[in-house]
Write an enzyme that holds these catalytic residues in place. Structure first.
Site, PDB file in Angstrom:
ATOM      1  N   GLU A 171      -9.010   7.501  -0.404  1.00  0.00           N
ATOM      2  CA  GLU A 171      -8.459   6.832  -1.579  1.00  0.00           C
ATOM      3  C   GLU A 171      -9.415   6.811  -2.777  1.00  0.00           C
ATOM      4  O   GLU A 171      -9.270   5.983  -3.665  1.00  0.00           O
ATOM      5  CB  GLU A 171      -8.071   5.392  -1.221  1.00  0.00           C
ATOM      6  CG  GLU A 171      -6.878   5.293  -0.299  1.00  0.00           C
ATOM      7  CD  GLU A 171      -6.407   3.862  -0.145  1.00  0.00           C
ATOM      8  OE1 GLU A 171      -5.249   3.596  -0.480  1.00  0.00           O
ATOM      9  OE2 GLU A 171      -7.197   3.003   0.296  1.00  0.00           O
TER      10      GLU A 171
ATOM     11  N   HIS B  60     -11.815  -1.666  -4.373  1.00  0.00           N
ATOM     12  CA  HIS B  60     -10.491  -1.757  -3.727  1.00  0.00           C
ATOM     13  C   HIS B  60     -10.675  -2.464  -2.394  1.00  0.00           C
ATOM     14  O   HIS B  60     -11.572  -2.111  -1.613  1.00  0.00           O
ATOM     15  CB  HIS B  60      -9.899  -0.373  -3.510  1.00  0.00           C
ATOM     16  CG  HIS B  60      -8.666  -0.384  -2.659  1.00  0.00           C
ATOM     17  ND1 HIS B  60      -7.540  -1.110  -2.988  1.00  0.00           N
ATOM     18  CD2 HIS B  60      -8.400   0.208  -1.467  1.00  0.00           C
ATOM     19  CE1 HIS B  60      -6.622  -0.956  -2.045  1.00  0.00           C
ATOM     20  NE2 HIS B  60      -7.128  -0.165  -1.114  1.00  0.00           N
TER      21      HIS B  60
END
Length: 268
Positions: A78, A97
């Site tokens: 990601e 994140h």
């Protein structure tokens, strides 16, 4: 050759470990910082649990989230979250994140997270909600394609945090220490908001309160004070990565102990 960015890599490793130690990120999640001398690059660890990240794990990436040097290790799938946000937000210098347990109920219910206590103002007045289905239909919920990262960046817009449906949150800041501060206190805020909702009587800070509290908590000395506290907690646990130029401690062999005679018995 000496590592020009040794101190940056060390600080980013410490940030990873602090956020792991303080319960923001667990085995998954990631933290990055923009290259201080090249706005078109950023630094991010190889794929590893953040609480275990070492300075040597930190790699350099382009904003297309491609490693500058051919990798010999597994990379975060990601990482496009970071690259696409850095593309869309020149003011952003650090990104995190995470899937904090404090935030996840809001990512599942869709209820807004709003600041409800003074330190919670660090998150800003509200966090927008991103639903990947709006642009991509059903997915595995991971943000792995550049177009998915770009969609998330559009939802973030000019805010400091965005919630991700059934997934987690992404937080941004203008420095690494501000990012750690915002990530931790936004999770505290979400926890307090959940508890206040159970009591049945809650309300957000007023816009004026948010603005004035934000101005206070954006001061570098505030971030430094909090960073020192969290770093000390990390060090007391023996989990601080080795600083640049320092030697790794060598474990001393344990001394063999003579067997103890039970009390009341005499040696013959």
């Amino acid at each position: 050759m000496p590592d020009t960015f040794a101190e940056l890599r060390h600080e980013l490793a410490v940030a990873n470990r602090i956020l792991g130690h303080e319960g923001v990120i667990d085995a998954f999640g990631h933290v990055s910082i923009r290259h201080p001398g090249d706005a078109g690059r950023y630094f991010l660890s190889r794929s590893r649990a953040p609480a275990l990240v070492e300075p040597d794990d930190i790699l350099e990436f382009t904003l297309d989230s491609e490693p500058v040097q051919p990798p010999t290790v597994q990379l975060y799938a990601e990482r496009v979250i970071h690259g696409e946000i850095y593309k869309a937000r020149p003011d952003v210098l650090a990104v995190c994140h995470h899937h904090s347990a404090a935030i996840m109920p809001f990512c599942i219910s869709g209820d807004p997270v709003v600041p409800v206590f003074h330190l919670g103002a660090a998150m800003g007045p509200v966090a927008p909600f991103w639903d990947s289905r709006d642009d991509f239909g059903d997915t595995n919920l991971l943000v792995v394609r550049p177009e998915e990262g770009a969609s998330l960046a559009r939802a973030l817009a000019s805010h400091s945090m965005v919630l991700m449906r059934r997934h987690g949150a992404t937080v941004v800041a203008r420095s690494l220490r501000e990012l750690v501060f915002r990530a931790i206190y936004s999770c505290d805020n979400a926890r307090y908001l959940s508890e206040a909702k159970r009591l049945g009587n809650f309300g957000p800070l007023t816009p004026g309160e948010v603005a004035m509290a934000q101005a206070l908590y954006e001061r570098p000395n505030t971030h430094t004070r909090a960073w020192e506290y969290w770093a000390t907690r990390l060090a007391k646990r023996g989990e601080m990565p080795v600083a640049p130029g320092a030697k790794k401690p060598v474990a001393k062999p344990r001394k063999s102990q003579k067997p103890q005679m039970p009390k009341g018995r005499k040696r013959r």
